[in-house]
Write an enzyme that holds these catalytic residues in place. Structure first.
Site, PDB file in Angstrom:
ATOM      1  N   ASP A  67      -2.954  -7.474   6.774  1.00 24.12           N
ATOM      2  CA  ASP A  67      -2.318  -8.108   5.417  1.00 24.12           C
ATOM      3  C   ASP A  67      -2.019  -6.814   4.507  1.00 24.12           C
ATOM      4  O   ASP A  67      -2.849  -5.923   4.133  1.00 24.12           O
ATOM      5  CB  ASP A  67      -3.452  -8.557   4.589  1.00 24.12           C
ATOM      6  CG  ASP A  67      -2.995  -9.578   3.796  1.00 24.12           C
ATOM      7  OD1 ASP A  67      -1.899  -9.165   3.076  1.00 24.12           O
ATOM      8  OD2 ASP A  67      -3.835 -10.517   3.478  1.00 24.12           O
ATOM      9  N   SER A  91      -3.615 -17.384  -0.089  1.00 22.45           N
ATOM     10  CA  SER A  91      -3.022 -16.542  -1.011  1.00 22.45           C
ATOM     11  C   SER A  91      -3.278 -17.055  -2.719  1.00 22.45           C
ATOM     12  O   SER A  91      -4.669 -17.005  -2.763  1.00 22.45           O
ATOM     13  CB  SER A  91      -1.653 -16.310  -0.791  1.00 22.45           C
ATOM     14  OG  SER A  91      -1.219 -15.099  -1.512  1.00 22.45           O
ATOM     15  N   HIS A 151      -0.482 -11.223   6.268  1.00 19.17           N
ATOM     16  CA  HIS A 151      -1.026 -12.053   5.107  1.00 19.17           C
ATOM     17  C   HIS A 151      -1.006 -13.466   5.406  1.00 19.17           C
ATOM     18  O   HIS A 151      -2.134 -13.938   5.345  1.00 19.17           O
ATOM     19  CB  HIS A 151      -0.255 -11.591   3.868  1.00 19.17           C
ATOM     20  CG  HIS A 151      -0.659 -12.362   2.592  1.00 19.17           C
ATOM     21  ND1 HIS A 151      -1.786 -12.188   2.181  1.00 19.17           N
ATOM     22  CD2 HIS A 151      -0.082 -13.180   1.880  1.00 19.17           C
ATOM     23  CE1 HIS A 151      -2.005 -13.088   1.016  1.00 19.17           C
ATOM     24  NE2 HIS A 151      -0.780 -13.555   0.884  1.00 19.17           N
TER      25      HIS A 151
END
Length: 254
Positions: free
Chosen positions: A214, A100, A234
């Site tokens: 996601d 991320s 995600h």
């Protein structure tokens, strides 16, 4: 597997980073995504070490067991913290694995420090330049930080609106995130929400791993081979660790 090294590294005046260093072999450096900590890599640390890698993970400043610093949450300082850890441990031919917002630090390291110490890059659900999302989270977090984090970690682990992670694990990760610095939690958003952030992959072998469901990170066109985890959210490295680890370990072996 060797035991943990000294878990604190001084990276600035009154700022110490907590880190763990286990296993032996080619080094892998795990960079957590906001607002998570090293705890979010639990399913990767053991698997990578058992596969013959030296695994280094850390809590970024203000998060987890690192110093709850008042300043230093800009991208350049966070990259400098990562560089300090790599240099302190004298890592060579390392692979950086950023999840991320950790992609910002991982690619930022390569862009500013070069490839002398790094041989590869893995980006899991890379997130950068999400200006509107960042503003919304900061606005919510100023008054209801823990509730905001609760909502974030629900989205991290959800597919089509349904959480696909057991509640005990989600609560544990929420507790870790909520225990981080309130100032750091909100200030660090600017490092990945900045619209000028570039996730261009330098001239090293790279892999992108994403969940096909996601709902957090926008689809990004990154010039690297991509593995898609079916029915993955995600944070697919937490919810689908077997598939995620197999993809990354295959890349590391290559």
């Amino acid at each position: 597997m060797k035991g943990c090294a000294v878990p604190q590294l001084r990276v600035g005046p009154d700022v110490d980073l907590y880190y763990e260093d286990v296993g032996a072999g080619p080094p892998v450096v795990l960079v957590p995504g906001w607002p998570l900590t090293l705890d979010s890599w639990e399913c990767q640390v053991g698997a990578f070490a058992e596969a013959g890698h030296r695994v280094v993970g850390y809590d970024r400043r203000g998060f987890g067991r690192s110093t709850r610093a008042w300043t230093g949450y800009d991208a350049a300082t966070l990259v400098a913290d990562l560089a300090g850890l790599i240099e302190h441990l004298d890592l060579r031919s390392a692979v950086l694995v950023g999840f991320s917002s950790g992609a910002v630090e991982a690619t930022g390291y390569l862009a500013t420090r070069g490839t002398d110490r790094v041989r590869g890059l893995v980006l899991g659900g890379p997130l950068a330049g999400a200006v509107e999302l960042g503003r919304d989270l900061q606005a919510a977090g100023r008054w209801h930080r823990v509730a905001m984090l609760d909502d974030v970690l629900t989205r991290f682990f959800s597919v089509n609106g349904e959480i696909v992670l057991d509640e005990a694990t989600r609560s544990h990760l929420l507790h870790s995130a909520a225990g981080s610095s309130a100032r750091g939690t909100l200030a660090a958003i600017d490092a990945w929400a900045d619209p000028t952030v570039d996730l261009a992959v330098p001239d090293v072998p790279a892999l992108v791993v994403v969940g096909d469901s996601d709902a957090v990170a926008p689809t990004r066109q990154i010039s690297a081979p991509t593995v898609t985890i079916p029915s993955g959210p995600h944070a697919a490295h937490v919810t689908h660790p077997q598939q995620w680890n197999e993809a990354v370990l295959a890349f590391l072996a290559s």
